[in-house]
Design a protein around this motif. Structure first.
Motif, short mmCIF file in Angstrom:
data_model
loop_
_atom_site.label_atom_id
_atom_site.label_comp_id
_atom_site.label_asym_id
_atom_site.label_seq_id
_atom_site.Cartn_x
_atom_site.Cartn_y
_atom_site.Cartn_z
N ILE A 182 0.81 -1.41 -0.05
CA ILE A 182 0.34 0.18 0.19
C ILE A 182 0.60 1.39 0.02
O ILE A 182 1.67 1.14 1.10
CB ILE A 182 -1.01 0.00 1.35
CG1 ILE A 182 -2.18 -1.53 1.47
CG2 ILE A 182 -2.16 1.35 1.17
CD1 ILE A 182 -3.04 -1.55 0.39
N SER A 183 0.53 1.85 -0.43
CA SER A 183 1.44 3.67 -1.10
C SER A 183 0.91 4.73 -0.85
O SER A 183 -1.04 4.67 -1.28
CB SER A 183 2.07 3.20 -1.96
OG SER A 183 1.26 3.60 -3.74
N PHE A 229 -1.72 15.97 4.15
CA PHE A 229 -1.77 15.00 6.01
C PHE A 229 -0.61 13.87 5.66
O PHE A 229 -0.34 12.68 6.78
CB PHE A 229 -3.21 15.06 6.32
CG PHE A 229 -3.44 14.05 6.14
CD1 PHE A 229 -3.31 12.33 5.87
CD2 PHE A 229 -4.47 14.19 4.62
CE1 PHE A 229 -4.18 11.24 5.38
CE2 PHE A 229 -5.57 12.89 4.23
CZ PHE A 229 -5.76 12.07 4.59
N PHE A 230 -0.55 13.41 4.28
CA PHE A 230 0.55 12.35 3.68
C PHE A 230 1.89 12.71 4.21
O PHE A 230 2.10 13.75 3.80
CB PHE A 230 0.51 11.68 3.45
CG PHE A 230 -1.36 10.81 2.93
CD1 PHE A 230 -1.20 10.09 3.93
CD2 PHE A 230 -2.17 11.71 2.05
CE1 PHE A 230 -2.82 8.93 3.80
CE2 PHE A 230 -3.24 10.58 1.73
CZ PHE A 230 -3.86 9.29 2.76
N SER A 247 -4.38 10.15 -2.78
CA SER A 247 -5.22 9.11 -3.56
C SER A 247 -3.97 7.98 -2.48
O SER A 247 -2.96 8.01 -1.71
CB SER A 247 -4.41 8.64 -4.98
OG SER A 247 -3.27 9.04 -4.87
N VAL A 248 -4.63 6.46 -2.36
CA VAL A 248 -4.61 5.51 -1.66
C VAL A 248 -3.95 4.17 -2.86
O VAL A 248 -5.49 3.89 -3.10
CB VAL A 248 -5.08 4.92 -0.58
CG1 VAL A 248 -4.36 3.88 0.26
CG2 VAL A 248 -5.17 6.40 0.17
N GLU A 249 -2.34 3.26 -3.16
CA GLU A 249 -2.21 3.02 -3.68
C GLU A 249 -2.89 1.78 -3.79
O GLU A 249 -1.56 1.09 -2.32
CB GLU A 249 -1.45 3.45 -4.64
CG GLU A 249 -1.55 4.66 -5.33
CD GLU A 249 -1.56 6.13 -4.67
OE1 GLU A 249 -1.76 7.03 -4.49
OE2 GLU A 249 -0.74 5.43 -3.41
N ALA A 281 -8.22 -3.07 1.11
CA ALA A 281 -6.87 -3.79 1.58
C ALA A 281 -6.42 -2.22 1.71
O ALA A 281 -5.83 -1.58 2.68
CB ALA A 281 -5.86 -4.28 1.04
N ALA A 282 -6.69 -0.75 0.55
CA ALA A 282 -6.00 0.71 0.98
C ALA A 282 -7.19 1.48 1.79
O ALA A 282 -6.85 2.29 2.30
CB ALA A 282 -6.81 1.02 -1.04
#
Length: 222
Positions: free
Chosen positions: A86-87, A221-222, A129-131, A166-167
């Motif tokens: 996850i990224s 925030f990331f 985005s979450v990958e 999962a993301a």
């Protein structure tokens, strides 16, 4: 009552004036300023290519509290095996484009105009985005807007089993760690319900957003 038509002024009607289905207003634009104003008032755009820009504020609202994320036994096993990597924020345009492409047959609201608008918000540090990756291939993900301590989820996609889940679970855990108050899921889906999302009133949601956005300045925030 006629639907409110937005002018060039950055003003929205009170969300309590929305129609029974949640439709509040139409027209306007997708400028960063208008989009951020909309989200801060519990309003979001949702329309197709054949329609004007439509703005919604449904009642009740479907939300998930990050601390209440529900993870099934089977999903815990998948996460423990580290099948997926996850990224965050590594390929925003790819994620939103995949979300759009996965829904084209059923009719997508993620038009080219929407893609460009949210990519601009990403450049400004508000859209994220979450990958989900499997063997260096993008197989799932999601995107949304972060303001204060609220995350406004927009869409997700998956080309492998449980990839978007999962993301979402990874994101929820991160938001909980950072003290985020709520993930806005907008409207009901069985998928999100299985993860712990619940209904709350539009008034409760609006008050929650106002408090959560005022907790700290808007920032990445990331």
């Amino acid at each position: 009552m006629p639907i409110y038509r937005l002018s060039n002024n950055l003003v929205f009607p009170d969300p309590s004036l929305a129609e029974e289905d949640g439709l509040l207003a139409l027209d306007g634009d997708l400028s960063p300023e208008r989009l951020l104003l909309a989200y801060s008032n519990g309003i979001f755009p949702w329309f197709s290519d054949e329609e004007p820009i439509l703005w919604w504020s449904p009642d009740p609202r479907f939300v998930l509290y990050p601390k209440d994320i529900r993870i099934s036994h089977s999903m815990k096993k998948i996460l423990k095996k580290n099948i997926y990597k996850i990224s965050f924020d590594t390929c925003f345009r790819d994620v939103i484009s995949n979300c759009s492409n996965m829904r084209k047959e059923e009719g997508t609201w993620i038009t080219n105009e929407m893609i460009e608008a949210y990519c601009k918000l990403h450049e400004l540090g508000f859209a994220h985005s979450v990958e989900t990756w499997y063997e260096d291939k993008l197989v799932g993900g999601l995107y949304g807007i972060s303001m204060g301590k609220c995350f406004f989820g927009e869409s997700m996609f998956s080309t492998m089993d449980n990839a978007s889940k999962a993301a979402f679970i990874t994101l929820s855990k991160l938001l909980d760690e950072k003290g985020f108050v709520v993930i806005d899921c907008q409207v009901h889906t069985h998928h999100l319900e299985s993860l712990g999302a619940v209904y709350i009133s539009r008034e409760d949601f609006s008050q929650m957003v106002k408090r959560a956005i005022s907790i700290e300045p808007l920032k990445l925030f990331f």
